[in-house]
Motif scaffolding. Structure first.
Motif, PDB file in Angstrom:
ATOM      1  N   GLY A   1       0.859  -1.232   0.344  1.00  0.00           N
ATOM      2  CA  GLY A   1      -0.016   0.091   0.162  1.00  0.00           C
ATOM      3  C   GLY A   1       0.514   1.107   0.201  1.00  0.00           C
TER       4      GLY A   1
ATOM      5  N   THR B   1       0.422   6.148  -1.114  1.00  0.00           N
ATOM      6  CA  THR B   1       0.216   7.532  -1.303  1.00  0.00           C
ATOM      7  C   THR B   1       0.535   7.441  -2.646  1.00  0.00           C
ATOM      8  OG1 THR B   1       2.372   8.240  -0.100  1.00  0.00           O
ATOM      9  CG2 THR B   1      -1.044   8.284   1.094  1.00  0.00           C
TER      10      THR B   1
ATOM     11  N   THR C   1      -1.410  -0.656  -3.794  1.00  0.00           N
ATOM     12  CA  THR C   1      -2.245   0.018  -3.853  1.00  0.00           C
ATOM     13  C   THR C   1      -2.363   1.066  -3.200  1.00  0.00           C
ATOM     14  OG1 THR C   1      -3.947  -2.136  -3.362  1.00  0.00           O
ATOM     15  CG2 THR C   1      -4.870  -0.579  -2.392  1.00  0.00           C
ATOM     16  N   GLU C   2      -3.309   1.958  -3.596  1.00  0.00           N
ATOM     17  CA  GLU C   2      -3.157   3.955  -3.190  1.00  0.00           C
ATOM     18  C   GLU C   2      -3.967   4.606  -2.511  1.00  0.00           C
ATOM     19  OE1 GLU C   2      -2.924   6.044  -6.612  1.00  0.00           O
ATOM     20  OE2 GLU C   2      -0.916   5.326  -7.928  1.00  0.00           O
ATOM     21  N   PHE C   3      -3.973   4.594  -1.312  1.00  0.00           N
ATOM     22  CA  PHE C   3      -4.243   5.096  -0.698  1.00  0.00           C
ATOM     23  C   PHE C   3      -4.393   7.398  -0.542  1.00  0.00           C
ATOM     24  CE2 PHE C   3      -4.024   1.198   0.486  1.00  0.00           C
ATOM     25  CZ  PHE C   3      -4.726  -0.098   0.936  1.00  0.00           C
ATOM     26  N   ASP C   4      -5.583   7.502   0.718  1.00  0.00           N
ATOM     27  CA  ASP C   4      -5.292   8.796   0.239  1.00  0.00           C
ATOM     28  C   ASP C   4      -5.234   8.919   1.850  1.00  0.00           C
ATOM     29  OD1 ASP C   4      -8.231   8.187   0.907  1.00  0.00           O
ATOM     30  OD2 ASP C   4      -8.854   9.909  -0.455  1.00  0.00           O
ATOM     31  N   ASP C   5      -5.048   8.373   2.522  1.00  0.00           N
ATOM     32  CA  ASP C   5      -5.292   8.396   4.554  1.00  0.00           C
ATOM     33  C   ASP C   5      -3.769   7.817   4.619  1.00  0.00           C
ATOM     34  OD1 ASP C   5      -6.305   5.984   4.099  1.00  0.00           O
ATOM     35  OD2 ASP C   5      -6.664   6.562   6.161  1.00  0.00           O
ATOM     36  N   TYR C   6      -3.760   8.178   6.025  1.00  0.00           N
ATOM     37  CA  TYR C   6      -2.429   8.014   6.832  1.00  0.00           C
ATOM     38  C   TYR C   6      -2.980   6.647   7.327  1.00  0.00           C
ATOM     39  CZ  TYR C   6       0.390  11.390   5.463  1.00  0.00           C
ATOM     40  OH  TYR C   6       0.830  12.335   5.153  1.00  0.00           O
TER      41      TYR C   6
ATOM     42  N   MET D   1      -5.645   3.662   6.684  1.00  0.00           N
ATOM     43  CA  MET D   1      -5.804   2.468   5.869  1.00  0.00           C
ATOM     44  C   MET D   1      -5.103   1.722   5.502  1.00  0.00           C
ATOM     45  SD  MET D   1      -9.231   3.376   4.089  1.00  0.00           S
ATOM     46  CE  MET D   1      -9.163   1.643   3.604  1.00  0.00           C
ATOM     47  N   PRO D   2      -4.107   1.905   4.731  1.00  0.00           N
ATOM     48  CA  PRO D   2      -2.353   1.429   4.943  1.00  0.00           C
ATOM     49  C   PRO D   2      -1.016   0.786   5.841  1.00  0.00           C
ATOM     50  CG  PRO D   2      -1.959   3.792   4.622  1.00  0.00           C
ATOM     51  CD  PRO D   2      -3.386   3.784   4.712  1.00  0.00           C
TER      52      PRO D   2
ATOM     53  N   ASN E   1       3.653  -1.713   3.250  1.00  0.00           N
ATOM     54  CA  ASN E   1       3.038  -0.030   3.208  1.00  0.00           C
ATOM     55  C   ASN E   1       4.436   0.439   2.930  1.00  0.00           C
ATOM     56  OD1 ASN E   1       3.452   1.085   5.345  1.00  0.00           O
ATOM     57  ND2 ASN E   1       1.478   0.522   6.462  1.00  0.00           N
TER      58      ASN E   1
END
Length: 268
Positions: free
Chosen positions: A33, A35, A60-65, A67-68, A80
């Motif tokens: 994971g 950002t 897998t991209e995430f936009d928060d700190y 969930m990854p 991650n």
């Protein structure tokens, strides 16, 4: 016919045994994971390096700190790559998780960016200064404001500084604490903002245009090294070590130095 069936049964049993021992093709797939920028972009280069070794890297991209880290803790992802070591340690402390660093990959200098005020010298009395609202990044932002003489922190405040550690605020600046990812989008509403490197890059902000950046001679490069993270016990997994080697490759170093022009600094 009976002999043929016996041979087939033995072959099937062998395949099951290999799978149980981790010998399946899935061992060549690594899930990570990240950002979007710069982490996922850097991983795309590592992905090419890994492909030459027969590995498949699924990003897998995430936009928060949050969930990854949760995904790695619950072993939904193998690793991650999005956070610095200080944030990871604080996350463990706050959430009882078991995340560990496999290696330090890069450092992203924090920058102060112009909003309604074009320079630090132009800041009006009572100017609004936006900083990240999470504990580790907020303290880091306050240290940068202290470095530039905008505020004075208590002498022993360190990287865990909060607004309560401001010893002197001679111009009555209003410190506005916001979620880190929202800072670029609210820049026009405040006088200046201290923005995380990855969110600045993602928003198209150029570190060369920052009004001030962290000193590389300070504790920031160590305290805020961005790390490859796994759940404790998986540090020496073959795929994880292959991913670490790919992230520390000459190809990745060249990409970082050529792409980010000082906004991302390799630590290997």
């Amino acid at each position: 016919m009976k002999r043929k069936l016996t041979v087939l049964a033995l072959a099937f049993a062998l395949l099951l045994s290999l799978a149980a021992c981790g010998g399946s093709g899935d061992d060549k797939t690594i899930t990570v994971g990240a950002t979007p920028a710069p982490h996922a972009e850097i991983l795309e280069v590592a992905k090419e390096v890994l492909a030459e070794q027969g590995y498949t890297l699924e990003i897998t991209e995430f936009d928060d700190y949050i969930m990854p880290n949760t995904a790695v803790e619950e072993e939904e992802l193998d690793a991650n790559y999005f956070q610095h070591i200080t944030y990871m340690n604080q996350f463990n402390e706050d959430n009882g998780t078991h995340l560990v660093s496999v290696g330090s990959i890069h450092y992203e200098p924090f920058g102060i960016y112009a909003g309604k005020s074009a320079s630090l010298d132009d800041l009006p009395e009572g100017a609004q200064i936006a900083i990240p609202n999470d504990a580790t990044n907020g303290g880091r932002a306050l240290l940068l404001l202290d470095q530039e003489g905008l505020i004075v922190l208590e002498e022993d405040a360190g990287i865990t500084a909060t607004v309560n550690d401001i010893a002197d605020n001679p111009h009555n600046y209003e410190i506005v604490e916001l979620e880190a990812r929202l800072l670029p989008t609210t820049l026009q509403d405040v006088d200046i903002a201290v923005i995380n490197g990855n969110y600045a890059i993602d928003a198209g902000l150029n570190i060369a245009d920052a009004l001030a950046i962290e000193s590389a001679e300070g504790e920031a490069a160590t305290a805020y090294a961005n790390v490859l993270t796994v759940k404790e016990g998986h540090e020496n997994d073959e795929g994880i070590q292959a991913l670490l080697a790919a992230l520390e490759s000459d190809e990745v170093r060249a990409f970082i130095e050529e792409t980010y022009a000082g906004a991302v600094v390799p630590l290997f």
